[in-house]
Structure formats: structure tokens, C-alpha cells
Design a protein around this motif. Structure first.
Motif, PDB file in Angstrom:
ATOM      1  N   MET A  21       0.861  -1.201   0.000  1.00  0.00           N
ATOM      2  CA  MET A  21       0.000   0.000   0.000  1.00  0.00           C
ATOM      3  C   MET A  21       0.895   1.248   0.000  1.00  0.00           C
ATOM      4  O   MET A  21       0.857   2.073   0.906  1.00  0.00           O
ATOM      5  CB  MET A  21      -0.938  -0.036   1.212  1.00  0.00           C
ATOM      6  CG  MET A  21      -1.994   1.055   1.263  1.00  0.00           C
ATOM      7  SD  MET A  21      -2.990   1.264  -0.219  1.00  0.00           S
ATOM      8  CE  MET A  21      -4.095  -0.149  -0.163  1.00  0.00           C
ATOM      9  N   GLY A  58       0.057   1.495  -4.890  1.00  0.00           N
ATOM     10  CA  GLY A  58      -1.008   0.734  -4.222  1.00  0.00           C
ATOM     11  C   GLY A  58      -2.185   1.638  -3.901  1.00  0.00           C
ATOM     12  O   GLY A  58      -3.356   1.264  -4.114  1.00  0.00           O
ATOM     13  N   LYS A  59      -1.902   2.832  -3.405  1.00  0.00           N
ATOM     14  CA  LYS A  59      -2.987   3.771  -3.059  1.00  0.00           C
ATOM     15  C   LYS A  59      -3.736   4.216  -4.322  1.00  0.00           C
ATOM     16  O   LYS A  59      -4.961   4.389  -4.301  1.00  0.00           O
ATOM     17  CB  LYS A  59      -2.409   5.000  -2.341  1.00  0.00           C
ATOM     18  CG  LYS A  59      -1.960   4.686  -0.924  1.00  0.00           C
ATOM     19  CD  LYS A  59      -1.540   5.943  -0.182  1.00  0.00           C
ATOM     20  CE  LYS A  59      -0.962   5.557   1.173  1.00  0.00           C
ATOM     21  NZ  LYS A  59       0.437   5.921   1.348  1.00  0.00           N
ATOM     22  N   ALA A  87      -6.050   1.474  -5.277  1.00  0.00           N
ATOM     23  CA  ALA A  87      -7.201   1.438  -4.360  1.00  0.00           C
ATOM     24  C   ALA A  87      -8.218   2.527  -4.717  1.00  0.00           C
ATOM     25  O   ALA A  87      -9.432   2.286  -4.740  1.00  0.00           O
ATOM     26  CB  ALA A  87      -6.717   1.607  -2.923  1.00  0.00           C
ATOM     27  N   TYR A  94      -5.596  -4.614   2.494  1.00  0.00           N
ATOM     28  CA  TYR A  94      -4.202  -4.591   2.045  1.00  0.00           C
ATOM     29  C   TYR A  94      -3.247  -5.209   3.054  1.00  0.00           C
ATOM     30  O   TYR A  94      -3.572  -5.358   4.239  1.00  0.00           O
ATOM     31  CB  TYR A  94      -3.760  -3.153   1.746  1.00  0.00           C
ATOM     32  CG  TYR A  94      -3.543  -2.291   2.986  1.00  0.00           C
ATOM     33  CD1 TYR A  94      -4.636  -1.741   3.669  1.00  0.00           C
ATOM     34  CD2 TYR A  94      -2.264  -2.044   3.486  1.00  0.00           C
ATOM     35  CE1 TYR A  94      -4.444  -0.963   4.794  1.00  0.00           C
ATOM     36  CE2 TYR A  94      -2.071  -1.257   4.614  1.00  0.00           C
ATOM     37  CZ  TYR A  94      -3.166  -0.723   5.263  1.00  0.00           C
ATOM     38  OH  TYR A  94      -2.982   0.038   6.392  1.00  0.00           O
ATOM     39  N   SER A 107       1.008  -4.670   3.941  1.00  0.00           N
ATOM     40  CA  SER A 107       2.325  -4.073   3.677  1.00  0.00           C
ATOM     41  C   SER A 107       3.133  -4.260   4.963  1.00  0.00           C
ATOM     42  O   SER A 107       2.616  -4.825   5.926  1.00  0.00           O
ATOM     43  CB  SER A 107       2.217  -2.601   3.271  1.00  0.00           C
ATOM     44  OG  SER A 107       1.529  -1.872   4.249  1.00  0.00           O
ATOM     45  N   TYR A 128      -8.723   1.474   4.497  1.00  0.00           N
ATOM     46  CA  TYR A 128      -8.888   0.065   4.132  1.00  0.00           C
ATOM     47  C   TYR A 128      -8.386  -0.847   5.257  1.00  0.00           C
ATOM     48  O   TYR A 128      -7.518  -0.468   6.035  1.00  0.00           O
ATOM     49  CB  TYR A 128      -8.128  -0.243   2.834  1.00  0.00           C
ATOM     50  CG  TYR A 128      -8.282   0.846   1.800  1.00  0.00           C
ATOM     51  CD1 TYR A 128      -9.545   1.203   1.319  1.00  0.00           C
ATOM     52  CD2 TYR A 128      -7.170   1.559   1.332  1.00  0.00           C
ATOM     53  CE1 TYR A 128      -9.691   2.230   0.381  1.00  0.00           C
ATOM     54  CE2 TYR A 128      -7.305   2.581   0.403  1.00  0.00           C
ATOM     55  CZ  TYR A 128      -8.571   2.910  -0.065  1.00  0.00           C
ATOM     56  OH  TYR A 128      -8.708   3.918  -0.969  1.00  0.00           O
TER      57      TYR A 128
END
Ligand code: NAP
Ligand code: 8YV
Length: 311
Positions: A151, A155-156, A159, A171, A173, A181
Motif C-alpha cells: 500500500m 497501491g494507493k 485502491a 491490504y 504491507s 482500508y
């Protein structure tokens, strides 16, 4: 006097033009004998510009006694021996942020292609199979459960896009993030709870085979794997085994272990969508990456702060 910039492989013309206008460029990919060329110029090279996957070894760095900066044309710098560069005082830069949208768009495109079987449907339409009956029904993506491994910046961005598809996002990480999330500190537990597992971590030793057979089994027979990170993050042999034996449903891949070679077994499988590492590959985004590579090198030699230094 102009600084000597060695460009390791063919890079977009936009960057090459900028480099030609401002540095004494050496274009390795145009040489007949690359090793001989490097041995001739190695002591004069001030800077290197390099595509993400191109290996910069300790031997190469050591041989370039004048080398001050390696500018990576990619956010992932796993092909560069960072610790060794640091030990020699060589700066390393990469291209974060400017490719977030592009890579996230590609990740979502892969998900849609896998779920809705867009590539097969295109082939079906083109080869006139429709006249013999309708294309089989596919699988709904909107509202599905998406697990993102990594994330970070990209990743963000993935999302954010998946929210528009009403996906239930969670997620994994290394550290919990300040996002809405659900966080899983264990990738297996995340895999058990989602329909799609999307991988977007860095490559390198720390993440090597993070997605192993156990994670794939946890993802399960209805699970989809998307990898836009690095081939090394997924155990490729186990992935092939799981796809062949319907241990997972399908995979959408942009990256592989030994690029540009894609194993024939992956190519032959019906339940894969395969891309040739194009997640950031649009003219706009590659030009922005090239600009950042150039700006970092230029700043270094003008004694200005580096824009995106890795170390
Ligand atoms: P980033 O902002 O640094 O994010 C990386 C994320 O991965 C972070 O959330 C990090 O967690 C997590 N992570 C790192 N090591 C991990 C581990 N061992 N286990 C679990 N999570 C781990 O990087 P980014 O800009 O989003 O880029 C991510 C990667 O995408 C790049 O390094 C590159 O390999 C890949 N990429 C591929 C393409 C392509 O063309 N296919 C294009 C661009 C990027 P913490 O923050 O908690 O440490
Ligand atoms: C590039 C990438 O295509 O940024 C990365 O990490 O993998 C891609 O954007 C690659 O680095 C080639 O230069």
C-alpha cells in the motif's frame, strides 16, 4: 566541459534528445561490442542513465572510477546494487510518483481483462466464432473483494480506482498505513479473504517469492492474481502449477522472472492475461519519467538538491 553520460539501453527519444543537448552522451545500445566500448570509456563516465530492469553490478560501478550518479528510469531500482553504490559514494535516483496513475490504470485494466475475459472475447469476435453461438458468460468485477499487497504510492492509486468499482479493499504491507482500508499483517490471511490479490511491492531479496504456493492456495479456486510489481515477488513455477491445476482461477501479469522471456507454460495457459511489462508505458508517462531522470542528473552537476534520491 560537458559531463559524460552513459545511456545503457534504448530509452525514449524525448529523454535522449534532452541528454544529447546537455551532455556528452554515450549510447551503449548502438555499439557493436558493448563490453569493448565500456572498457574504452569507463574511466570518463560521470553519470549513468538506466532502464529499470538493467543490472548495474558492483564490478561495473567499481570499474567506472569517475562515476557519481546512477539515474534509474523507473521507480523500482532492484536491479541496482544500492549498498555497493552507497559504499562508493555514488548517488542513485529513481522516478517515483510520475507513473502512479499509469501503473494503477494498467492494474485495473488487467483485472477487468481477466474478470471479463476481454482478450478471449476480442479473439472470439475477430475469428467469427460468434456465428456459432454466444461467448460464455464471464465474472463480475464491480463489488468484488480486492487485496492489495504493497500500500505505497501505486497501491494507493490502485485502491482509489477500485473504489469507483465498489470493490471492498484491504491490504498488506510491512507497516499499517493511514488509510481507510482493512490492514492485514499477514499476507496469507489477506489472500484467504479476497477475490483478487494485486501485487505492487518493490522487487529484490526482501520480497522474493513473497507470493508462494501457500499464499496462492489461500487465494483459492475462485481467486485471481494480478502482478504489476516484479516477477521475483511471485514464485513463478508455483504460479504455473496453481494455474494449471485450478488451484487459483486466473492471473493477469505484467512482469516475469526472466524478462523478456515468458515461460511457454504461461503462454499456453487459457487462464492468463499476459502483458510485456508495459504498466508505465505511455508516451506521456515515459516522457515524464525521462524528464525526471534528466532533471536529477542535471541537478547533481549544478550542485542542486536531487529530486528523487534513493540513497
Ligand atoms: P512504494 O511507494 O515504496 O510502495 C511500496 C509498498 O510495498 C509499501 O507499501 C511497502 O510497505 C510495501 N512493501 C515493501 N516491502 C514489503 C514486504 N517485504 N512485504 C510487504 N510489503 C512490502 O513504491 P511504489 O512507487 O508504489 O512502487 C512499488 C513497486 O512497483 C516498484 O518498486 C516496482 O517494483 C513496481 N513497479 C512496476 C511497474 C511496472 O511497469 N510493472 C511500474 C512501476 C512500479 P511499507 O510502506 O510498509 O514499507
Ligand atoms: C519501467 C518499472 O518500465 O518504474 C518501474 O519500476 O518497472 C517501469 O516503470 C521500467 O523501470 C523500465 O525502465
Amino acid at each position: 566541459m560537458q559531463k559524460n553520460l552513459l545511456i545503457m539501453s534504448q530509452m525514449p527519444q524525448y529523454f535522449v534528445n534532452l541528454a544529447d543537448d546537455n551532455f556528452n552522451t554515450h549510447k551503449l545500445w548502438l555499439q557493436n561490442d558493448e563490453d569493448k566500448y565500456i572498457s574504452e570509456i569507463k574511466e570518463t563516465v560521470d553519470a549513468i542513465a538506466v532502464m529499470g530492469g538493467y543490472k548495474i553490478t558492483p564490478e561495473l560501478m567499481k570499474s567506472m572510477t569517475n562515476l557519481k550518479i546512477i539515474a534509474c528510469y523507473g521507480v523500482g531500482y532492484d536491479a541496482i546494487d544500492i549498498d555497493y553504490a552507497k559504499s562508493l559514494g555514488i548517488k542513485v535516483t529513481n522516478t517515483p510518483e510520475v507513473l502512479n496513475d499509469e501503473v494503477a490504470d494498467t492494474a485495473i485494466a488487467l483485472m477487468l481483462c481477466v474478470y471479463k475475459q476481454i482478450v478471449d472475447a476480442d479473439n472470439f469476435a475477430r475469428n467469427n466464432s460468434w456465428v456459432n453461438g454466444d461467448f460464455p458468460l464471464s465474472k463480475k468485477f464491480s463489488g468484488s473483494k480486492l487485496g492489495i499487497v504493497g500500500m505505497g504510492r501505486i497501491g494507493k492509486a490502485i485502491a482509489k480506482r477500485a473504489e469507483a468499482f465498489d470493490c471492498v479493499i484491504s491490504y498488506h504491507s510491512r507497516n499499517k498505513k493511514n488509510v481507510k482500508y482493512k490492514f492485514y499483517d499477514n499476507v496469507n490471511e489477506l489472500a484467504k479473504d479476497v477475490d483478487t490479490l494485486c501485487i505492487i511491492t518493490p522487487g529484490g531479496k526482501e520480497t522474493e517469492k513473497l507470493i508462494n504456493q501457500k499464499v496462492l492456495k489461500d487465494l483459492g479456486t475462485n481467486g485471481v492474481l494480478i502482478n504489476v510489481a516484479r516477477g521475483s515477488v511471485v514464485d513463478q513455477d508455483e504460479l504455473i502449477y496453481c494455474l494449471k491445476n485450478n488451484i487459483i482461477l486466473a492471473a493477469g501479469l505484467d512482469v516475469y522472472v526472466n524478462e523478456p522471456n515468458i515461460p511457454k507454460e504461461l503462454i499456453d495457459l487459457k487462464n492468463t492475461v499476459l502483458l510485456p511489462h508495459i504498466a508505465s508505458g505511455t508516451v506521456e508517462t515515459r516522457n515524464a519519467m525521462g524528464q525526471l531522470v534528466y532533471d536529477n542528473i542535471k541537478n547533481y552537476f549544478e550542485d542542486k538538491p536531487l529530486i528523487s534520491q534513493v540513497l
